[in-house]
Scaffold this motif. Structure first.
Motif, PDB file in Angstrom:
ATOM      1  N   LEU A 291       9.203   7.251  -9.954  1.00 16.79           N
ATOM      2  CA  LEU A 291      10.149   8.372  -9.904  1.00 16.79           C
ATOM      3  C   LEU A 291      10.210   8.973  -8.498  1.00 16.79           C
ATOM      4  O   LEU A 291      11.286   9.332  -8.014  1.00 16.79           O
ATOM      5  N   LYS A 292       9.062   9.050  -7.847  1.00 15.06           N
ATOM      6  CA  LYS A 292       9.008   9.603  -6.490  1.00 15.06           C
ATOM      7  C   LYS A 292       9.769   8.709  -5.511  1.00 15.06           C
ATOM      8  O   LYS A 292      10.504   9.202  -4.643  1.00 15.06           O
ATOM      9  N   LEU A 293       9.631   7.396  -5.656  1.00 13.50           N
ATOM     10  CA  LEU A 293      10.349   6.466  -4.777  1.00 13.50           C
ATOM     11  C   LEU A 293      11.859   6.557  -4.983  1.00 13.50           C
ATOM     12  O   LEU A 293      12.625   6.559  -4.018  1.00 13.50           O
ATOM     13  N   ILE A 294      12.279   6.642  -6.237  1.00 11.61           N
ATOM     14  CA  ILE A 294      13.716   6.761  -6.516  1.00 11.61           C
ATOM     15  C   ILE A 294      14.263   8.060  -5.941  1.00 11.61           C
ATOM     16  O   ILE A 294      15.359   8.099  -5.371  1.00 11.61           O
ATOM     17  N   TRP A 295      13.489   9.133  -6.061  1.00 12.34           N
ATOM     18  CA  TRP A 295      13.900  10.414  -5.481  1.00 12.34           C
ATOM     19  C   TRP A 295      14.069  10.291  -3.966  1.00 12.34           C
ATOM     20  O   TRP A 295      15.038  10.826  -3.392  1.00 12.34           O
ATOM     21  N   LYS A 296      13.169   9.580  -3.325  1.00 14.13           N
ATOM     22  CA  LYS A 296      13.267   9.407  -1.873  1.00 14.13           C
ATOM     23  C   LYS A 296      14.505   8.605  -1.484  1.00 14.13           C
ATOM     24  O   LYS A 296      15.136   8.878  -0.459  1.00 14.13           O
ATOM     25  N   PHE A 297      14.846   7.606  -2.284  1.00 12.66           N
ATOM     26  CA  PHE A 297      16.062   6.842  -1.997  1.00 12.66           C
ATOM     27  C   PHE A 297      17.300   7.730  -2.140  1.00 12.66           C
ATOM     28  O   PHE A 297      18.250   7.598  -1.363  1.00 12.66           O
ATOM     29  N   LEU A 298      17.296   8.613  -3.123  1.00 18.02           N
ATOM     30  CA  LEU A 298      18.428   9.523  -3.299  1.00 18.02           C
ATOM     31  C   LEU A 298      18.544  10.496  -2.129  1.00 18.02           C
ATOM     32  O   LEU A 298      19.652  10.910  -1.764  1.00 18.02           O
ATOM     33  N   LYS A 299      17.416  10.866  -1.518  1.00 20.35           N
ATOM     34  CA  LYS A 299      17.378  11.867  -0.458  1.00 20.35           C
ATOM     35  C   LYS A 299      17.223  11.261   0.935  1.00 20.35           C
ATOM     36  O   LYS A 299      16.885  11.976   1.880  1.00 20.35           O
ATOM     37  N   SER A 300      17.484   9.960   1.067  1.00 17.73           N
ATOM     38  CA  SER A 300      17.199   9.275   2.341  1.00 17.73           C
ATOM     39  C   SER A 300      18.127   9.672   3.478  1.00 17.73           C
ATOM     40  O   SER A 300      17.827   9.422   4.640  1.00 17.73           O
TER      41      SER A 300
ATOM     42  N   ARG B 299       0.828  -1.205   0.000  1.00 19.79           N
ATOM     43  CA  ARG B 299       0.000   0.000   0.000  1.00 19.79           C
ATOM     44  C   ARG B 299       0.864   1.257   0.000  1.00 19.79           C
ATOM     45  O   ARG B 299       0.612   2.218  -0.746  1.00 19.79           O
ATOM     46  N   LYS B 300       1.908   1.259   0.818  1.00 21.75           N
ATOM     47  CA  LYS B 300       2.777   2.434   0.889  1.00 21.75           C
ATOM     48  C   LYS B 300       3.569   2.627  -0.412  1.00 21.75           C
ATOM     49  O   LYS B 300       3.812   3.766  -0.835  1.00 21.75           O
ATOM     50  N   LEU B 301       3.983   1.540  -1.034  1.00 23.73           N
ATOM     51  CA  LEU B 301       4.692   1.652  -2.303  1.00 23.73           C
ATOM     52  C   LEU B 301       3.773   2.174  -3.403  1.00 23.73           C
ATOM     53  O   LEU B 301       4.175   3.015  -4.212  1.00 23.73           O
ATOM     54  N   LYS B 302       2.558   1.703  -3.422  1.00 21.40           N
ATOM     55  CA  LYS B 302       1.636   2.092  -4.495  1.00 21.40           C
ATOM     56  C   LYS B 302       1.219   3.549  -4.406  1.00 21.40           C
ATOM     57  O   LYS B 302       1.009   4.205  -5.433  1.00 21.40           O
ATOM     58  N   ASP B 303       1.087   4.072  -3.173  1.00 25.46           N
ATOM     59  CA  ASP B 303       0.684   5.477  -3.067  1.00 25.46           C
ATOM     60  C   ASP B 303       1.884   6.425  -2.917  1.00 25.46           C
ATOM     61  O   ASP B 303       1.713   7.639  -2.762  1.00 25.46           O
ATOM     62  N   GLY B 304       3.100   5.847  -2.934  1.00 23.32           N
ATOM     63  CA  GLY B 304       4.301   6.677  -2.886  1.00 23.32           C
ATOM     64  C   GLY B 304       4.668   7.188  -1.513  1.00 23.32           C
ATOM     65  O   GLY B 304       5.564   8.031  -1.389  1.00 23.32           O
ATOM     66  N   SER B 305       4.010   6.689  -0.460  1.00 20.51           N
ATOM     67  CA  SER B 305       4.283   7.183   0.894  1.00 20.51           C
ATOM     68  C   SER B 305       5.380   6.393   1.607  1.00 20.51           C
ATOM     69  O   SER B 305       5.691   6.677   2.759  1.00 20.51           O
ATOM     70  N   TYR B 306       5.960   5.412   0.920  1.00 19.56           N
ATOM     71  CA  TYR B 306       7.043   4.618   1.526  1.00 19.56           C
ATOM     72  C   TYR B 306       8.226   5.526   1.829  1.00 19.56           C
ATOM     73  O   TYR B 306       8.655   6.321   0.985  1.00 19.56           O
TER      74      TYR B 306
ATOM     75  N   GLU C 169      16.079  14.194 -14.398  1.00 18.64           N
ATOM     76  CA  GLU C 169      15.726  14.613 -15.756  1.00 18.64           C
ATOM     77  C   GLU C 169      16.079  13.520 -16.753  1.00 18.64           C
ATOM     78  O   GLU C 169      15.292  13.201 -17.659  1.00 18.64           O
ATOM     79  N   TYR C 170      17.265  12.947 -16.593  1.00 13.14           N
ATOM     80  CA  TYR C 170      17.698  11.882 -17.499  1.00 13.14           C
ATOM     81  C   TYR C 170      16.846  10.632 -17.309  1.00 13.14           C
ATOM     82  O   TYR C 170      16.549   9.915 -18.279  1.00 13.14           O
ATOM     83  N   LEU C 171      16.453  10.369 -16.074  1.00 17.09           N
ATOM     84  CA  LEU C 171      15.637   9.189 -15.787  1.00 17.09           C
ATOM     85  C   LEU C 171      14.260   9.307 -16.430  1.00 17.09           C
ATOM     86  O   LEU C 171      13.672   8.308 -16.879  1.00 17.09           O
ATOM     87  N   LYS C 172      13.738  10.521 -16.488  1.00 14.35           N
ATOM     88  CA  LYS C 172      12.412  10.729 -17.083  1.00 14.35           C
ATOM     89  C   LYS C 172      12.401  10.452 -18.583  1.00 14.35           C
ATOM     90  O   LYS C 172      11.319  10.309 -19.172  1.00 14.35           O
ATOM     91  N   GLU C 173      13.582  10.373 -19.204  1.00 18.79           N
ATOM     92  CA  GLU C 173      13.640  10.002 -20.621  1.00 18.79           C
ATOM     93  C   GLU C 173      13.206   8.552 -20.827  1.00 18.79           C
ATOM     94  O   GLU C 173      12.773   8.173 -21.914  1.00 18.79           O
ATOM     95  N   PHE C 174      13.322   7.752 -19.755  1.00 21.97           N
ATOM     96  CA  PHE C 174      12.994   6.336 -19.857  1.00 21.97           C
ATOM     97  C   PHE C 174      11.725   5.969 -19.078  1.00 21.97           C
ATOM     98  O   PHE C 174      11.048   4.999 -19.419  1.00 21.97           O
ATOM     99  N   ILE C 175      11.425   6.705 -18.019  1.00 17.81           N
ATOM    100  CA  ILE C 175      10.324   6.345 -17.117  1.00 17.81           C
ATOM    101  C   ILE C 175       9.375   7.524 -16.975  1.00 17.81           C
ATOM    102  O   ILE C 175       9.809   8.663 -16.757  1.00 17.81           O
ATOM    103  N   SER C 176       8.083   7.234 -17.071  1.00 16.67           N
ATOM    104  CA  SER C 176       7.076   8.284 -16.889  1.00 16.67           C
ATOM    105  C   SER C 176       6.207   8.044 -15.659  1.00 16.67           C
ATOM    106  O   SER C 176       5.441   8.929 -15.270  1.00 16.67           O
ATOM    107  N   ASP C 177       6.323   6.872 -15.028  1.00 18.55           N
ATOM    108  CA  ASP C 177       5.512   6.560 -13.845  1.00 18.55           C
ATOM    109  C   ASP C 177       5.932   7.459 -12.685  1.00 18.55           C
ATOM    110  O   ASP C 177       7.045   7.366 -12.166  1.00 18.55           O
ATOM    111  N   LYS C 178       5.033   8.328 -12.241  1.00 17.91           N
ATOM    112  CA  LYS C 178       5.357   9.325 -11.222  1.00 17.91           C
ATOM    113  C   LYS C 178       5.645   8.696  -9.864  1.00 17.91           C
ATOM    114  O   LYS C 178       6.474   9.212  -9.100  1.00 17.91           O
ATOM    115  N   ILE C 179       4.979   7.592  -9.542  1.00 17.37           N
ATOM    116  CA  ILE C 179       5.204   6.949  -8.242  1.00 17.37           C
ATOM    117  C   ILE C 179       6.601   6.328  -8.186  1.00 17.37           C
ATOM    118  O   ILE C 179       7.311   6.469  -7.190  1.00 17.37           O
TER     119      ILE C 179
END
Length: 461
Positions: free
Chosen positions: A204-213, A89-96, A192-202
Motif C-alpha cells: 500500500l505504501k509503494l502504491i501511494w508513492k507511485f500516486l504521489k510521484s 531491499r528498498k522494495l521490502k522495507d518500503g523505501s523505494y 480506502e477502496y484498495l484496503k478492502e482487497f489488500i492489507s499489506d502495508k508495504i
C-alpha cells in the motif's frame, strides 16, 4: 576458485535466468504451503526473483518510450541484474522512491488533447511486479458487467451485453460521461477502496508513492494531488478499483449497465426513467466519488443513435446487431485519405503497407458490425485514390503511355489517355485506367482486399 558468472544477451545473469525459468513450477507448492501457514506476505511475492524477471520481460515486450531518466527498455535487464539486491531491499522495507512521471499530450478526435504519463522504465517494471501479484487477487471481486482492463474481457463482449439488454426490452440508454476521469481520481478514497482487497502495508505504501510521484512537464516537477496517470501499469487496475464502487451502487439499485473503464452505459425502458437515473447517478459520482460529470456530453437517448465504444446498435429482422458509428467511419476514411495523398513521398510498397496496417486494425475491431455496403463502397473509393496517386507518379505522357501498354492497353487508347488534359481524379475513374489497374492488380501489388478482410472477420465473429 569460483568461475565468473556468464550473462545472457539481455543483461540478465545466466545462472539467475536458468533458476527463474523453472522457479514457478518447482516452488508453487511451497508458496501454497507457506500461504496456508501465513508465512509469506504480498511484498515477498512482489520481490520474488521469478516475479521480477517476468515483470522485466513484460515491460520489454511492451516497449514504450523512456521516462525522465532516459533509460530504455533494452537497458532494463542489465540495470535490474546489477542493482537487484539493492532494489529488492528498498522494495521490502518500503523505501523505494519512484521518479516523476513524464507528461506528454496526444490529440483526441474532438480536437482536444489527452494527457499521458510515462513512468521510468524501472518504475514500470516495479508496477508490473506489483500488478502481477495483486491483480489476480482483486480481479475476481469485480462486477461481471465490467469489461475494461481485465483478463479475457474486451470491448466486443461489452457490446454483446448491450445487445442482450436491447433484446430484453431496454431500449433507452443513459450515457454518463466523466470529465478527465484518470486525472481526477481522489487518492485518499482510492486507498480506502484498495484496503478492502489488500492489507499489506508495504505494498500500500509503494502504491501511494507511485500516486504521489509527481509530474515532469515543461522542465518543472509538480506534485500530484489527485489522479492516476494514463500510461502507468497500475493505473488501469486502480481505475477499476475506484469505479468498482459505482458498479456496486448500480447493482444495489438493480440497474442494467455495461462498463468499460470510465465508459459506461445504463439501460432502462423509458426516457423518463433514464433522465431520473442520469440525475441520481451524477449526484452519486460527484458527491460520493468526487468525480466530475460532463453535463454537455452526458445524455439520454436511443442506443441505435448514441455510440458506445465506437458502436451503435442496429436492430434487424433477424435480431439485434451493431454497426460502426458514423464518427468512427469518418475518422477511418480521413486516415486513409491522408495516407493516399497524391503528393506524398515514399514508395508505393511503403504506402500499401501503411494502408494495410490501418485497414486490418480497423476491420478487426469494427468488422463485427453490419457494414457490407459501406466496405464495398469504401474499397472502390480507396482503389480510385491509389489509381490517382499512381497516375500522378507516372508524370510524363510517354511514361504513362508505356505503363498503360505494359498493363495491356492498346497503343491508340493508351496514347489518347496518356495525353489527356483531364485532372488526376477524373482519369482515375476512367474505364481505361480501370482496365489497366484492376482491383486484382492492386491486390497483386500488396494491397489487402477490404471486402475479403471484412467477410472473414464478420463470419468469424
Amino acid at each position: 576458485m569460483q568461475r565468473p558468472q556468464k550473462t545472457s544477451a539481455d543483461g540478465w545473469p545466466q545462472r539467475d535466468r536458468l533458476e527463474t525459468e523453472g522457479y514457478a513450477g518447482a516452488c508453487s507448492p511451497v508458496f501454497t504451503e507457506m500461504e496456508q501457514r501465513g508465512g509469506i506476505s504480498l511484498i515477498d511475492k512482489v520481490v520474488d526473483i521469478n516475479n521480477l524477471f517476468n515483470a522485466c520481460k513484460k515491460v520489454k515486450a511492451n516497449k514504450g518510450a523512456p521516462g525522465v531518466d532516459g533509460m530504455t527498455v533494452e537497458e532494463l535487464f542489465g540495470h535490474v541484474a546489477k542493482y537487484r539486491d539493492h532494489l529488492i531491499r528498498k522494495l521490502k522495507d518500503g523505501s523505494y522512491e519512484p521518479l516523476p512521471v513524464k507528461r506528454v499530450e496526444i490529440p483526441k478526435p474532438d480536437g482536444s488533447k489527452r494527457k499521458l504519463g510515462i513512468p521510468s522504465v524501472r518504475d514500470r517494471m516495479v508496477q508490473q511486479a506489483i500488478y502481477q501479484v495483486i491483480g489476480k487477487l482483486i480481479d475476481p471481486h469485480f462486477s461481471e458487467m465490467s469489461f475494461g482492463f481485465r483478463p479475457k474481457r474486451n470491448q466486443h463482449q461489452a457490446i454483446n451485453q448491450s445487445m442482450a439488454y436491447y433484446e430484453q426490452g431496454y431500449r433507452v440508454v443513459v450515457d454518463c460521461d466523466l470529465k478527465s476521469y484518470f486525472d481526477t481520481i481522489n487518492h485518499q478514497k482510492l486507498m480506502e477502496y484498495l484496503k478492502e482487497f489488500i492489507s499489506d502495508k508495504i505494498v500500500l505504501k509503494l502504491i501511494w508513492k507511485f500516486l504521489k510521484s509527481g509530474i515532469l512537464e515543461g522542465g518543472l516537477i509538480s506534485p500530484t494531488e489527485e489522479g492516476a496517470p494514463q500510461g502507468g501499469v497500475l493505473s488501469p487496475l486502480l481505475s477499476n478499483i475506484y469505479l468498482h464502487q459505482l458498479d456496486k451502487e448500480l447493482e444495489r439499485r438493480g440497474h442494467k449497465f455495461v462498463r468499460f473503464a470510465d465508459d459506461f452505459c445504463i439501460y432502462v425502458k423509458s426516457r423518463r426513467a433514464g433522465e431520473r437515473v442520469l440525475e441520481s447517478i451524477s449526484r452519486f459520482l460527484e458527491d460520493e466519488l468526487k468525480l466530475t460529470v460532463n453535463q454537455k456530453k452526458s445524455q439520454v437517448g436511443s442506443p441505435v443513435k448514441l455510440k458506445f465504444l465506437g458502436f451503435c446498435l442496429h436492430p434487424t429482422g433477424k435480431g439485434v446487431g451493431c454497426r460502426a458509428h458514423h464518427s468512427a467511419k469518418k475518422r477511418f476514411q480521413a486516415k486513409l485519405k491522408s495516407i493516399t495523398k497524391r503528393n506524398r513521398p515514399g514508395s508505393f510498397e511503403k504506402i500499401v503497407k501503411e494502408i494495410n496496417e490501418v485497414t486490418v486494425g480497423w476491420i478487426n475491431y469494427y468488422g463485427i458490425g453490419l457494414m457490407k455496403t459501406y466496405i464495398r463502397s469504401l474499397a472502390q473509393w480507396l482503389n480510385h485514390r491509389l489509381r490517382q496517386m499512381i497516375w500522378k507518379r507516372w508524370k510524363k505522357a510517354l511514361t504513362k503511355y508505356r505503363q498503360l501498354c505494359r498493363l495491356g492497353i492498346w497503343n491508340e487508347e493508351a496514347w489518347k489517355v496518356a495525353n489527356s488534359r483531364k485532372g488526376y481524379w477524373r482519369v482515375s475513374m476512367s474505364e481505361t485506367l480501370h482496365k489497366a489497374i484492376k482491383t486484382e492488380t492492386l491486390i497483386k501489388w500488396g494491397l489487402k482486399d477490404l471486402n475479403h478482410l471484412y467477410e472473414r472477420r464478420y463470419l468469424s465473429y
